[in-house]
Design a protein around this motif. Structure first.
Motif, PDB file in Angstrom:
ATOM      1  N   ASP A   6     -74.404 -18.592 -21.601  1.00 12.64           N
ATOM      2  CA  ASP A   6     -73.992 -19.733 -20.791  1.00 12.64           C
ATOM      3  C   ASP A   6     -74.972 -20.905 -20.862  1.00 12.64           C
ATOM      4  OD1 ASP A   6     -75.596 -17.759 -19.562  1.00 12.64           O
ATOM      5  OD2 ASP A   6     -75.156 -18.497 -17.565  1.00 12.64           O
ATOM      6  N   LEU A   7     -76.087 -20.751 -21.577  1.00 15.28           N
ATOM      7  CA  LEU A   7     -77.003 -21.869 -21.762  1.00 15.28           C
ATOM      8  C   LEU A   7     -76.437 -22.839 -22.801  1.00 15.28           C
ATOM      9  CD1 LEU A   7     -80.534 -20.202 -21.841  1.00 15.28           C
ATOM     10  CD2 LEU A   7     -79.257 -21.086 -19.889  1.00 15.28           C
ATOM     11  N   SER A   8     -76.628 -24.134 -22.569  1.00 19.33           N
ATOM     12  CA  SER A   8     -76.121 -25.157 -23.474  1.00 19.33           C
ATOM     13  C   SER A   8     -77.263 -26.041 -23.954  1.00 19.33           C
ATOM     14  CB  SER A   8     -75.065 -26.002 -22.759  1.00 19.33           C
ATOM     15  OG  SER A   8     -74.536 -26.978 -23.622  1.00 19.33           O
ATOM     16  N   GLY A  27     -85.562 -39.609 -42.900  1.00 18.76           N
ATOM     17  CA  GLY A  27     -84.194 -39.813 -43.376  1.00 18.76           C
ATOM     18  C   GLY A  27     -83.163 -38.899 -42.744  1.00 18.76           C
ATOM     19  N   VAL A  28     -83.555 -38.138 -41.727  1.00 12.70           N
ATOM     20  CA  VAL A  28     -82.607 -37.226 -41.076  1.00 12.70           C
ATOM     21  C   VAL A  28     -81.946 -37.956 -39.914  1.00 12.70           C
ATOM     22  CG1 VAL A  28     -82.341 -35.049 -39.825  1.00 12.70           C
ATOM     23  CG2 VAL A  28     -83.980 -35.214 -41.716  1.00 12.70           C
ATOM     24  N   THR A  29     -80.641 -38.129 -39.987  1.00 12.17           N
ATOM     25  CA  THR A  29     -79.926 -38.895 -38.958  1.00 12.17           C
ATOM     26  C   THR A  29     -79.059 -38.032 -38.057  1.00 12.17           C
ATOM     27  OG1 THR A  29     -78.071 -39.314 -40.447  1.00 12.17           O
ATOM     28  CG2 THR A  29     -79.874 -40.926 -40.446  1.00 12.17           C
ATOM     29  N   CYS A  30     -78.838 -36.783 -38.428  1.00 16.67           N
ATOM     30  CA  CYS A  30     -77.998 -35.885 -37.625  1.00 16.67           C
ATOM     31  C   CYS A  30     -78.545 -34.472 -37.729  1.00 16.67           C
ATOM     32  CB  CYS A  30     -76.546 -35.948 -38.140  1.00 16.67           C
ATOM     33  SG  CYS A  30     -75.364 -35.084 -37.082  1.00 16.67           S
ATOM     34  N   VAL A  31     -78.593 -33.759 -36.611  1.00  8.74           N
ATOM     35  CA  VAL A  31     -79.130 -32.399 -36.599  1.00  8.74           C
ATOM     36  C   VAL A  31     -78.241 -31.480 -35.775  1.00  8.74           C
ATOM     37  CG1 VAL A  31     -81.531 -33.135 -36.883  1.00  8.74           C
ATOM     38  CG2 VAL A  31     -80.601 -32.847 -34.584  1.00  8.74           C
ATOM     39  N   CYS A  46     -75.596 -27.592 -30.427  1.00  4.84           N
ATOM     40  CA  CYS A  46     -74.826 -28.826 -30.480  1.00  4.84           C
ATOM     41  C   CYS A  46     -75.241 -29.618 -31.710  1.00  4.84           C
ATOM     42  CB  CYS A  46     -75.027 -29.658 -29.215  1.00  4.84           C
ATOM     43  SG  CYS A  46     -76.700 -30.281 -28.989  1.00  4.84           S
ATOM     44  N   ALA A  47     -74.375 -30.526 -32.128  1.00  2.00           N
ATOM     45  CA  ALA A  47     -74.690 -31.452 -33.219  1.00  2.00           C
ATOM     46  C   ALA A  47     -74.926 -32.820 -32.601  1.00  2.00           C
ATOM     47  CB  ALA A  47     -73.546 -31.505 -34.220  1.00  2.00           C
ATOM     48  N   ILE A  48     -76.070 -33.428 -32.922  1.00  2.00           N
ATOM     49  CA  ILE A  48     -76.415 -34.730 -32.332  1.00  2.00           C
ATOM     50  C   ILE A  48     -77.022 -35.663 -33.381  1.00  2.00           C
ATOM     51  CG2 ILE A  48     -76.803 -33.842 -29.998  1.00  2.00           C
ATOM     52  CD1 ILE A  48     -79.823 -33.960 -30.588  1.00  2.00           C
ATOM     53  N   LYS A  49     -76.920 -36.952 -33.108  1.00  2.62           N
ATOM     54  CA  LYS A  49     -77.634 -37.955 -33.888  1.00  2.62           C
ATOM     55  C   LYS A  49     -79.097 -37.939 -33.458  1.00  2.62           C
ATOM     56  CE  LYS A  49     -74.294 -39.727 -36.356  1.00  2.62           C
ATOM     57  NZ  LYS A  49     -74.332 -39.630 -37.825  1.00  2.62           N
ATOM     58  N   THR A  50     -79.976 -38.411 -34.308  1.00  2.00           N
ATOM     59  CA  THR A  50     -81.411 -38.405 -33.982  1.00  2.00           C
ATOM     60  C   THR A  50     -81.872 -39.726 -33.370  1.00  2.00           C
ATOM     61  OG1 THR A  50     -81.933 -39.056 -36.256  1.00  2.00           O
ATOM     62  CG2 THR A  50     -82.002 -36.694 -35.730  1.00  2.00           C
ATOM     63  N   TRP A  51     -80.938 -40.641 -33.100  1.00  2.00           N
ATOM     64  CA  TRP A  51     -81.289 -41.924 -32.488  1.00  2.00           C
ATOM     65  C   TRP A  51     -80.656 -42.028 -31.101  1.00  2.00           C
ATOM     66  CZ3 TRP A  51     -84.554 -45.818 -33.350  1.00  2.00           C
ATOM     67  CH2 TRP A  51     -84.372 -46.999 -32.614  1.00  2.00           C
ATOM     68  N   GLY A  52     -81.447 -42.392 -30.114  1.00  2.96           N
ATOM     69  CA  GLY A  52     -80.917 -42.598 -28.775  1.00  2.96           C
ATOM     70  C   GLY A  52     -81.922 -42.255 -27.707  1.00  2.96           C
ATOM     71  N   ASP A  53     -81.666 -42.749 -26.500  1.00  4.72           N
ATOM     72  CA  ASP A  53     -82.541 -42.474 -25.358  1.00  4.72           C
ATOM     73  C   ASP A  53     -81.931 -41.448 -24.414  1.00  4.72           C
ATOM     74  OD1 ASP A  53     -84.482 -44.379 -26.144  1.00  4.72           O
ATOM     75  OD2 ASP A  53     -83.235 -45.990 -25.318  1.00  4.72           O
ATOM     76  N   MET A  58     -75.806 -39.314 -27.829  1.00  7.88           N
ATOM     77  CA  MET A  58     -76.181 -38.897 -29.186  1.00  7.88           C
ATOM     78  C   MET A  58     -75.268 -37.801 -29.732  1.00  7.88           C
ATOM     79  SD  MET A  58     -80.233 -38.781 -28.166  1.00  7.88           S
ATOM     80  CE  MET A  58     -80.885 -38.081 -29.676  1.00  7.88           C
ATOM     81  N   ILE A  59     -74.414 -37.242 -28.882  1.00 11.78           N
ATOM     82  CA  ILE A  59     -73.614 -36.073 -29.249  1.00 11.78           C
ATOM     83  C   ILE A  59     -72.574 -36.397 -30.311  1.00 11.78           C
ATOM     84  CG2 ILE A  59     -71.949 -34.367 -28.413  1.00 11.78           C
ATOM     85  CD1 ILE A  59     -73.390 -34.536 -25.693  1.00 11.78           C
ATOM     86  N   VAL A  60     -72.556 -35.579 -31.346  1.00 12.06           N
ATOM     87  CA  VAL A  60     -71.484 -35.599 -32.349  1.00 12.06           C
ATOM     88  C   VAL A  60     -70.445 -34.549 -31.954  1.00 12.06           C
ATOM     89  CG1 VAL A  60     -70.898 -35.205 -34.783  1.00 12.06           C
ATOM     90  CG2 VAL A  60     -73.047 -36.360 -34.176  1.00 12.06           C
ATOM     91  N   LYS A  61     -70.935 -33.344 -31.623  1.00 11.80           N
ATOM     92  CA  LYS A  61     -70.076 -32.279 -31.100  1.00 11.80           C
ATOM     93  C   LYS A  61     -70.913 -31.421 -30.164  1.00 11.80           C
ATOM     94  CE  LYS A  61     -66.643 -28.824 -32.380  1.00 11.80           C
ATOM     95  NZ  LYS A  61     -65.966 -28.110 -33.482  1.00 11.80           N
ATOM     96  N   GLU A  62     -70.426 -31.218 -28.938  1.00 11.50           N
ATOM     97  CA  GLU A  62     -71.240 -30.543 -27.924  1.00 11.50           C
ATOM     98  C   GLU A  62     -71.480 -29.069 -28.219  1.00 11.50           C
ATOM     99  OE1 GLU A  62     -71.194 -29.543 -23.147  1.00 11.50           O
ATOM    100  OE2 GLU A  62     -69.969 -31.201 -23.886  1.00 11.50           O
ATOM    101  N   LYS A  63     -70.467 -28.367 -28.725  1.00 11.27           N
ATOM    102  CA  LYS A  63     -70.622 -26.937 -29.001  1.00 11.27           C
ATOM    103  C   LYS A  63     -70.188 -26.645 -30.434  1.00 11.27           C
ATOM    104  CE  LYS A  63     -69.832 -25.665 -24.156  1.00 11.27           C
ATOM    105  NZ  LYS A  63     -71.213 -25.429 -23.820  1.00 11.27           N
ATOM    106  N   VAL A  64     -71.156 -26.223 -31.263  1.00 15.28           N
ATOM    107  CA  VAL A  64     -70.844 -25.935 -32.668  1.00 15.28           C
ATOM    108  C   VAL A  64     -71.083 -24.473 -33.047  1.00 15.28           C
ATOM    109  CG1 VAL A  64     -71.257 -28.302 -33.422  1.00 15.28           C
ATOM    110  CG2 VAL A  64     -73.135 -26.654 -33.456  1.00 15.28           C
TER     111      VAL A  64
END
Length: 202
Positions: A6-8, A27-31, A46-53, A58-64
């Motif tokens: 249940d941890l996210s 050069g890594v923009t998404c992790v 989750c999949a996120i972009k590496t830019w943002g506060d 930053m979320i691309v997809k919350e649960k992958v």
């Protein structure tokens, strides 16, 4: 607790951490990131972009994927909580996958199958956050991300995924070169690495 599905990941990400700046400069923009490898079942990646506060932006997809781990990490962290061998890791994983399968069957009997629902509340099981988090895994909507270095751990991950008919990725796969044909035959993708790193593998 060795079982925390249940941890996210999004609740543990600090966008101000220097590693985000380092990733971007390389050069890594998404992790894809998530809970570590101490737990038999760790939680969702989750999949996120590496830019943002703010991680929400930053979320691309919350649960992958749902993180699971084999080998030394869970053994060393949870010896006093019934996880003391490779056999007990596998047994704990099977226990919760079986519970989640039964929980999902009860949800389906109650009419809770996703989409438009006509729920019979008298048949609904008592809410369990751990089992609720595992339902997408049981339904094949979310793959297991198996932390497995040794060949025997890789085989155990494959065996359990096939037993339950689940999606699976083999992460790290350090001894994968020893069992290439078997991995290919399994049909599960392997994510190899890190092979070289400046930081510890913790």
């Amino acid at each position: 607790d060795p079982v925390t599905p249940d941890l996210s990941a999004i609740d543990g990400i600090n966008p101000q951490d220097v590693t985000f700046e380092q990733a971007r400069s390389g050069g890594v923009t998404c992790v894809c990131t998530g809970p570590g490898s101490s737990n038999v079942i760790g939680g969702t990646f989750c999949a996120i972009k590496t830019w943002g506060d703010r991680v929400d932006d930053m979320i691309v997809k919350e649960k992958v994927g749902m993180k699971i781990a084999f080998g030394e990490n869970p053994k060393n962290c949870y010896k006093t909580k019934g996880v003391y061998s490779r056999m007990s890791i596998a047994a704990k994983l099977r226990e919760y996958l079986t519970k989640a399968k039964i929980y999902d069957e009860k949800l389906r009997e109650a009419g809770c199958t996703g989409g438009k629902q006509n729920i019979d509340w008298s048949k609904m099981p008592a809410f369990d956050p751990k089992l609720e988090a595992l339902v997408p895994v049981i339904r094949g909507e979310l793959p297991l991300k198996a932390h497995a270095h040794r060949a025997d751990d890789i085989f155990t991950a494959i065996r359990i995924a096939k037993e339950f008919g689940l999606k699976l990725t083999l992460d790290h796969c350090t001894e994968g070169h020893l069992i290439v044909d078997e991995i290919a035959e399994s049909g599960f993708p392997a994510i190899v690495g890190p092979s070289m790193a400046a930081r510890s593998k913790k």
